[in-house]
Design an enzyme around this catalytic site. Structure first.
Site, PDB file in Angstrom:
ATOM      1  CD  GLU A  96      -3.221  -0.706   1.936  1.00  0.00           C
ATOM      2  OE1 GLU A  96      -3.280   0.254   3.043  1.00  0.00           O
ATOM      3  OE2 GLU A  96      -4.307  -1.602   1.996  1.00  0.00           O
ATOM      4  CD  GLU A 140      -7.585  -8.674 -10.132  1.00  0.00           C
ATOM      5  OE1 GLU A 140      -8.861  -9.161 -10.371  1.00  0.00           O
ATOM      6  OE2 GLU A 140      -6.601  -9.216 -10.849  1.00  0.00           O
TER       7      GLU A 140
END
Length: 184
Positions: A96, A140
């Site tokens: 992240e 994704e």
């Protein structure tokens, strides 16, 4: 101390999803009457309070469909099967934020909504970050923007309701207390 344990009489799974499962349990209450409980079953999650060398909090900004808005949060993610919480924390931090850490310090664990869900979040802290040369890909279906803010800027984001979730609010309060303790 009184015991208010509810005995499960039956359990029916009504939904099996990628992230959560839903079930309805029939229970016997402490007074002998029966009731139904709608339960969200979740594998658990981790959240990380990452601090840069400059003392900034690394946050992610992303769209949250249940809220229908963009929010700012500490990096976090769901526990994967057979993955220890600290491993999930290391992976999620890298995916992240594009950072990895030399060490993670366990802070605490807490339930997010114990009235209807068993989700537990394991919270970690690190101030030993280094940027990845090649950032990992996010999931994704996950789109995040990394931002770095001071503690004062984080408080402003709370006031503006850009930070709107319990784990991030908890993290900010943790940092504030850590700062107060350090300053005394």
């Amino acid at each position: 101390m009184k015991d208010f344990t509810e005995k499960t009489l039956s359990s029916e799974q009504i939904f099996e999803g990628r992230i959560i499962n839903l079930q309805v349990d029939e229970v016997e209450l402490p007074n002998g009457k029966k009731s139904k409980r709608e339960l969200v079953k979740h594998p658990g999650a981790v959240a990380i309070i990452p601090i840069t060398r400059e003392g900034k909090i690394v946050l992610v900004r992303q769209y949250r469909k249940p809220l229908e808005k963009m929010v700012v949060e500490i990096p976090a993610g769901k526990l994967e099967k057979n993955e220890a919480p600290f491993q999930t924390a290391e992976r999620e931090l890298q995916e992240e934020t594009g950072y990895r850490c030399q060490a993670l310090q366990y802070v605490t664990s807490f339930y997010t909504s114990p009235g209807f869900a068993d989700e537990i979040v394991h919270l970690y802290y690190t101030d030993q970050l280094e940027r990845l040369e090649v950032p990992l890909d996010t999931d994704e279906d996950e789109f995040v923007e990394v931002i770095e803010v001071t503690l004062d800027e984080a408080f402003k984001l709370v006031r503006e309701k850009q930070i709107y979730d319990a784990k991030t609010a908890y993290a900010i309060q943790y940092l504030q207390l850590k700062q107060l303790v350090k300053g005394s």
